[in-house]
Design a protein around this motif. Structure first.
Motif, PDB file in Angstrom:
ATOM      1  N   TRP A  32       0.839  -1.202   0.000  1.00 36.69           N
ATOM      2  CA  TRP A  32       0.000   0.000   0.000  1.00 36.69           C
ATOM      3  C   TRP A  32       0.869   1.245   0.000  1.00 36.69           C
ATOM      4  O   TRP A  32       1.913   1.287   0.656  1.00 36.69           O
ATOM      5  CB  TRP A  32      -0.909  -0.037   1.223  1.00 36.69           C
ATOM      6  N   GLN A  33       0.391   2.241  -0.711  1.00 42.48           N
ATOM      7  CA  GLN A  33       1.081   3.527  -0.826  1.00 42.48           C
ATOM      8  C   GLN A  33       0.460   4.527   0.163  1.00 42.48           C
ATOM      9  O   GLN A  33      -0.686   4.934  -0.024  1.00 42.48           O
ATOM     10  CB  GLN A  33       0.939   4.058  -2.257  1.00 42.48           C
ATOM     11  N   PRO A  34       1.171   4.922   1.218  1.00 43.17           N
ATOM     12  CA  PRO A  34       0.633   5.921   2.138  1.00 43.17           C
ATOM     13  C   PRO A  34       0.361   7.247   1.422  1.00 43.17           C
ATOM     14  O   PRO A  34       1.086   7.602   0.485  1.00 43.17           O
ATOM     15  CB  PRO A  34       1.741   6.096   3.183  1.00 43.17           C
ATOM     16  N   GLU A  35      -0.669   7.936   1.872  1.00 46.09           N
ATOM     17  CA  GLU A  35      -1.066   9.192   1.250  1.00 46.09           C
ATOM     18  C   GLU A  35      -0.972  10.339   2.251  1.00 46.09           C
ATOM     19  O   GLU A  35      -1.272  10.164   3.435  1.00 46.09           O
ATOM     20  CB  GLU A  35      -2.503   9.084   0.741  1.00 46.09           C
ATOM     21  N   LYS A  36      -0.602  11.513   1.759  1.00 44.57           N
ATOM     22  CA  LYS A  36      -0.466  12.687   2.621  1.00 44.57           C
ATOM     23  C   LYS A  36      -1.755  13.001   3.370  1.00 44.57           C
ATOM     24  O   LYS A  36      -1.713  13.482   4.498  1.00 44.57           O
ATOM     25  CB  LYS A  36      -0.039  13.899   1.798  1.00 44.57           C
ATOM     26  N   ARG A  37      -2.892  12.727   2.771  1.00 45.92           N
ATOM     27  CA  ARG A  37      -4.174  13.035   3.417  1.00 45.92           C
ATOM     28  C   ARG A  37      -4.381  12.217   4.699  1.00 45.92           C
ATOM     29  O   ARG A  37      -5.258  12.512   5.488  1.00 45.92           O
ATOM     30  CB  ARG A  37      -5.336  12.804   2.453  1.00 45.92           C
ATOM     31  N   LEU A  38      -3.540  11.207   4.923  1.00 48.64           N
ATOM     32  CA  LEU A  38      -3.671  10.342   6.097  1.00 48.64           C
ATOM     33  C   LEU A  38      -2.526  10.541   7.092  1.00 48.64           C
ATOM     34  O   LEU A  38      -2.234   9.675   7.900  1.00 48.64           O
ATOM     35  CB  LEU A  38      -3.767   8.881   5.651  1.00 48.64           C
ATOM     36  N   MET A  39      -1.915  11.714   7.042  1.00 50.13           N
ATOM     37  CA  MET A  39      -0.835  12.041   7.968  1.00 50.13           C
ATOM     38  C   MET A  39      -1.365  12.298   9.371  1.00 50.13           C
ATOM     39  O   MET A  39      -2.476  12.790   9.540  1.00 50.13           O
ATOM     40  CB  MET A  39      -0.143  13.341   7.515  1.00 50.13           C
ATOM     41  N   TRP A  56       1.391  13.378  12.316  1.00 47.51           N
ATOM     42  CA  TRP A  56       2.427  14.390  12.364  1.00 47.51           C
ATOM     43  C   TRP A  56       2.967  14.577  10.955  1.00 47.51           C
ATOM     44  O   TRP A  56       2.759  13.730  10.076  1.00 47.51           O
ATOM     45  CB  TRP A  56       3.530  13.950  13.335  1.00 47.51           C
ATOM     46  N   TYR A  57       3.683  15.662  10.710  1.00 47.82           N
ATOM     47  CA  TYR A  57       4.226  15.950   9.389  1.00 47.82           C
ATOM     48  C   TYR A  57       4.985  14.749   8.829  1.00 47.82           C
ATOM     49  O   TYR A  57       5.889  14.224   9.476  1.00 47.82           O
ATOM     50  CB  TYR A  57       5.157  17.175   9.458  1.00 47.82           C
TER      51      TYR A  57
END
Length: 158
Positions: free
Chosen positions: A44-51, A53-54
């Motif tokens: 799976w590719q993590p997405e910025k929308r699921l952050m 902390w930065y």
């Protein structure tokens, strides 16, 4: 390694909205699964929308990833359906979004007629970032088929 068919794909897209594995849920994770010996794997590719902390994948999303792979372990290794009874997570290292694709693994640790214990991991850049141990209440196959739409193990593989 064998692809595990998502047995829910051909159902009603308005009803099949699992946050973890439905391809129809716009906000979901859209996970897919493979069987490799005793292990169920998802990439799976993590997405910025699921952050959280930065640049760090939110811990709740990590727990969700481990819970979802565990449910597919129940499907194909316990050959039934079940529900999560307990989830213990150990966050060891941050899952950095910029590092790209992660691997989520699950394997059956132990099982009796009512309970399955599943061990899970999230791996990023060859590093174990999180570990989980999940307890699932599992149903007898007949009940899983009648009440929970479990199609039988043969439905998951070509």
């Amino acid at each position: 390694m064998k692809k595990i068919k998502n047995i829910h794909r051909n159902g009603d897209p308005t009803k099949y909205q699992c946050f973890g594995c439905s391809p129809f849920n716009e906000d979901g994770l859209k996970l897919e699964f493979w069987e490799d010996g005793d292990t169920v794997i998802s990439y799976w590719q993590p997405e910025k929308r699921l952050m959280g902390w930065y640049n760090v994948l939110h811990g709740g999303i990590q727990a969700t990833l481990m819970d979802e792979v565990a449910s597919w372990v129940v499907y194909v290794k316990c050959m039934t359906a079940g529900v999560t009874a307990d989830l213990k997570v150990r966050y060891k290292k941050p899952v950095l979004i910029e590092n790209g694709q992660i691997t989520i693994t699950g394997r059956l640790k132990e099982k009796n007629s009512r309970v399955a214990i599943i061990e899970t991991q999230i791996i990023s850049n060859n590093t174990v970032c999180a570990e989980g141990e999940l307890k699932y209440f599992i149903f007898p196959e007949k009940i899983a088929k009648e009440k929970y739409h479990y199609p039988g193990i043969e439905a998951f593989f070509d």
